[in-house]
Design an enzyme around this catalytic site. Sequence first.
Site, PDB file in Angstrom:
ATOM      1  N   HIS A  20       0.834  -1.203   0.000  1.00 45.43           N
ATOM      2  CA  HIS A  20       0.000   0.000   0.000  1.00 45.43           C
ATOM      3  C   HIS A  20       0.872   1.257   0.000  1.00 45.43           C
ATOM      4  CE1 HIS A  20      -3.122   2.671   2.161  1.00 45.43           C
ATOM      5  NE2 HIS A  20      -3.297   2.720   0.850  1.00 45.43           N
ATOM      6  N   ASP A  28       7.548   5.638 -20.980  1.00 48.34           N
ATOM      7  CA  ASP A  28       7.890   5.413 -22.378  1.00 48.34           C
ATOM      8  C   ASP A  28       9.385   5.153 -22.504  1.00 48.34           C
ATOM      9  OD1 ASP A  28       9.242   7.936 -22.423  1.00 48.34           O
ATOM     10  OD2 ASP A  28       7.399   8.956 -22.991  1.00 48.34           O
ATOM     11  N   HIS A  96       6.355  17.897 -16.153  1.00 50.10           N
ATOM     12  CA  HIS A  96       7.183  16.739 -16.510  1.00 50.10           C
ATOM     13  C   HIS A  96       8.429  16.671 -15.622  1.00 50.10           C
ATOM     14  CE1 HIS A  96       8.635  13.463 -18.930  1.00 50.10           C
ATOM     15  NE2 HIS A  96       9.724  14.127 -19.284  1.00 50.10           N
ATOM     16  N   TYR A 118       5.678  11.801 -23.491  1.00 47.50           N
ATOM     17  CA  TYR A 118       4.881  11.962 -22.267  1.00 47.50           C
ATOM     18  C   TYR A 118       3.938  10.796 -21.985  1.00 47.50           C
ATOM     19  CZ  TYR A 118       6.734  16.643 -22.738  1.00 47.50           C
ATOM     20  OH  TYR A 118       7.578  17.712 -22.885  1.00 47.50           O
ATOM     21  N   ALA A 119       4.223   9.625 -22.517  1.00 45.22           N
ATOM     22  CA  ALA A 119       3.426   8.428 -22.204  1.00 45.22           C
ATOM     23  C   ALA A 119       4.004   7.817 -20.928  1.00 45.22           C
ATOM     24  CB  ALA A 119       3.448   7.445 -23.367  1.00 45.22           C
ATOM     25  N   ASN A 120       3.770   8.523 -19.823  1.00 42.04           N
ATOM     26  CA  ASN A 120       4.308   8.141 -18.527  1.00 42.04           C
ATOM     27  C   ASN A 120       3.235   8.363 -17.476  1.00 42.04           C
ATOM     28  OD1 ASN A 120       7.142   8.101 -19.605  1.00 42.04           O
ATOM     29  ND2 ASN A 120       6.755  10.287 -19.789  1.00 42.04           N
TER      30      ASN A 120
END
Length: 129
Positions: A20, A28, A96, A118-120
């Site tokens: 947890h 990316d 970012h 920015y595929a994060n």
Amino acid sequence: MKKAGILNRHLAGALAELGHGDGVLVCDAGMPIPDGPRVVDLAFRAGVPSFAEVVDGLLAELVVEGATAASEVREANPAAAGLLAGRFRALSYVSHEELKELSAGARLVVRTGEARPYANVLLRCGVFF
């Protein structure tokens, strides 16, 4: 051999160790990977596996109570922004640069083959009860 779920033994083992509040950065191929967290690099070639495939695979295995993405994704990568907005009710945005700083505190980094900017996303683990 497992016949269902995540087959990559490194990723399956890392997911089993999460608790947890632990952070998981799904990134990316171009995201700088911080020193410290355990890294499972799934990238095979540009676009394989995709960011969407990895996020969906992880969501089938994890309870996620929150997610953070770079605010730049909304303009620079509308496809990834739409995917994130559709998958996470509790989605927050930071710059970012701040996402890169936060990723240093993640327990696990999962690198995809995604080649779009920015595929994060930084996931915060929840509990199933």
